[in-house]
Design an enzyme around this catalytic site. Structure first.
Site, PDB file in Angstrom:
ATOM      1  N   ASP A   1      37.588 -32.358  -4.680  1.00  0.00           N
ATOM      2  CA  ASP A   1      36.296 -33.326  -5.198  1.00  0.00           C
ATOM      3  C   ASP A   1      35.980 -34.367  -4.150  1.00  0.00           C
ATOM      4  OD1 ASP A   1      38.840 -35.229  -5.622  1.00  0.00           O
ATOM      5  OD2 ASP A   1      38.745 -34.510  -7.649  1.00  0.00           O
TER       6      ASP A   1
ATOM      7  N   ASP B   1      48.528 -44.751  -0.686  1.00  0.00           N
ATOM      8  CA  ASP B   1      49.908 -44.263  -0.536  1.00  0.00           C
ATOM      9  C   ASP B   1      50.170 -43.848   1.010  1.00  0.00           C
ATOM     10  OD1 ASP B   1      48.154 -42.107  -1.082  1.00  0.00           O
ATOM     11  OD2 ASP B   1      49.355 -41.322  -2.425  1.00  0.00           O
TER      12      ASP B   1
ATOM     13  N   ASP C   1      35.141 -38.263  -3.404  1.00  0.00           N
ATOM     14  CA  ASP C   1      34.989 -39.632  -3.828  1.00  0.00           C
ATOM     15  C   ASP C   1      34.617 -40.453  -2.776  1.00  0.00           C
ATOM     16  OD1 ASP C   1      36.476 -38.678  -6.195  1.00  0.00           O
ATOM     17  OD2 ASP C   1      38.518 -39.281  -5.470  1.00  0.00           O
TER      18      ASP C   1
END
Ligand code: ATP
Ligand code: MG
Length: 418
Positions: free
Chosen positions: A57, A136, A59
């Protein structure tokens, strides 16, 4: 660690082309940009495009606040009570997620209840540099700027992508305490992308692996299912076993060699195009343990087997709050495999062969027999029996259709004479 000014990789020096970006995502990016906001493609999609992979996807990150985003798009809905995100809806139930840049709050800003930290941390607005730093891994913190089609690299992610290195943003000793799920994500991305994990991540996992047991079960459940969907359940859980993470991740899962080999078959099945269902994944995880606790013998009753199956998958399902429907299906798969493993010719066989769940159980049993080759003849024998039944059923159906067709002219003939 984090720089306030990024390394800017101009369009001519990276491979991302707008043709690879979904057109509705482009529309949203352009509209934000035209209205004077920063509009970036963020996270996994930039990483995947740079690696020449198809992103799952797209974002979007922006400096527009959720309310400013809402004013720009008629088809926009703000979602989440604590986690404010803008969802822009397009035809065919398509949703594009737009998030305002966030930053890691100071310790003094955090709410008193540590359980609220994860959500709180996601909702303090910040600059693009701060937004990159809260992520992260360096490879997950690259931005694609629709303003000039450049890639913005605040943390050295481009270099790590080139070297196929998974590196934590900031000290993993701190970042894994903040959010233990990152330990699992490290092993997951390394397997997905075939990257090397930096030594500091290994050291931090060794020190903090127990914290996995304190992570929100819903998030761990989601990551575990992602492993199955990405067809990497076997290598990741094997690696987790080697790193001593398994008991803290999936307390009841033994992760034996045979169990891992079964997961390999499951991953291959998913890769071949069969979507993975959670019930199937749960049954596969616990099949070996179940069979050990309930050795298939004609003397063992189905009631006993149901009891054992419940004891084995019950703790998993309770811990992860698995819906009773999914739990029931997983249990049926285990009982199905138990029935199949008991052998042919027992009472109730005919009824069992007609049961709608039997083909699924046989599918799991078949995969298991590829690991336990002594079961192959039995699996084949069941398969033949089941095929015969299916053939009989379809020939009865076609006979019925055929005879109805033959009768139908008579009916119309009767009508005509009326
Ligand atoms: P996928 O292809 O599986 O969607 P992804 O990188 O997009 O991979 P997501 O789980 O969709 O992963 O998360 C989107 C982005 O949010 C990540 O790329 C990362 O930058 C950030 N992110 C996700 N989980 C965490 C976390 N636990 N801690 C910090 N940042 C995170
Ligand atoms: Mg994603």
């Amino acid at each position: 660690m984090s720089q306030n000014t990024p390394t800017i990789i101009p369009r001519s020096e990276h491979p991302i082309s707008r043709q690879q970006i979904d057109t509705d995502t482009l529309k949203v990016l352009y509209r934000l940009h035209r209205h004077g906001y920063k509009a970036y493609l963020v996270g996994g999609s930039v990483r995947d495009l740079l690696l020449g992979r198809q992103p799952k996807d797209f974002d979007i990150g922006t400096d527009a606040t959720p309310n400013q985003i809402r004013k720009l798009f008629r088809n926009c809905f703000l979602v989440g009570r604590r986690f404010r995100l803008a969802h822009i809806r397009f035809a065919g139930n398509k949703v594009i997620e737009v998030a305002t840049f966030r930053r890691q709050p100071e310790d003094s800003e955090l709410p008193d209840n540590p359980d609220d930290h994860f959500h709180f941390v996601q909702n303090v607005f910040g600059t693009p540099a701060e937004d990159a730093a809260r992520r992260d891994f360096t490879i997950n913190a690259l931005f694609y700027d629709i303003g000039d089609f450049s890639v913005l690299d605040f943390l050295g992610g481009m270099e790590d992508l080139k070297n196929k290195q998974l590196r934590s943003i900031g000290d993993p000793m701190i970042r894994f305490v903040e959010d233990p799920v990152r330990m699992l994500r490290a092993v997951e991305f390394a397997a997905r992308l075939n990257f090397t994990i930096e030594p500091a991540i290994y050291t931090a996992i060794e020190t903090h692996k127990e914290l996995l047991a304190t992570a929100a079960p819903a998030r761990v459940r989601e990551e575990i299912m992602a492993l199955f969907r990405y067809k990497i359940a076997a290598p990741v859980l094997k690696h987790c076993r080697e790193l001593g993470m398994l008991p803290h991740l999936l307390a009841g899962y033994p992760g034996t060699d045979e169990g891992i080999s079964l997961l390999e078959r499951i991953d291959q099945r998913t890769a071949a195009g069969t979507p993975i269902e959670e019930s199937f994944a749960i049954a596969a995880l616990y099949l070996r343990l179940f069979m050990d606790s309930c050795p298939p013998s004609p003397k063992t009753s189905i009631g006993e087997a149901i009891d054992k199956a419940n004891k084995i998958i019950g703790p998993h399902c309770r811990y992860f709050s698995i819906a009773s429907g999914i739990r029931h299906q997983a249990q049926e798969l285990l009982i199905g495999c138990f029935r199949l493993a008991r052998g042919r010719g027992l009472r109730g066989e005919k009824r069992y062969l007609h049961h709608p769940q039997t083909p699924k159980s046989l599918e799991l049993f078949r995969l298991w027999s590829q690991v336990r080759s002594d079961l192959i003849p039995l699996a084949e024998s069941w398969e033949t029996a089941l095929n015969n039944i299916t053939e009989k059923k379809s020939s009865t159906v076609s006979q019925k259709i055929h005879s109805r067709k033959k009768r139908s002219p008579k009916k119309s003939a009767v009508k005509k004479t009326e």
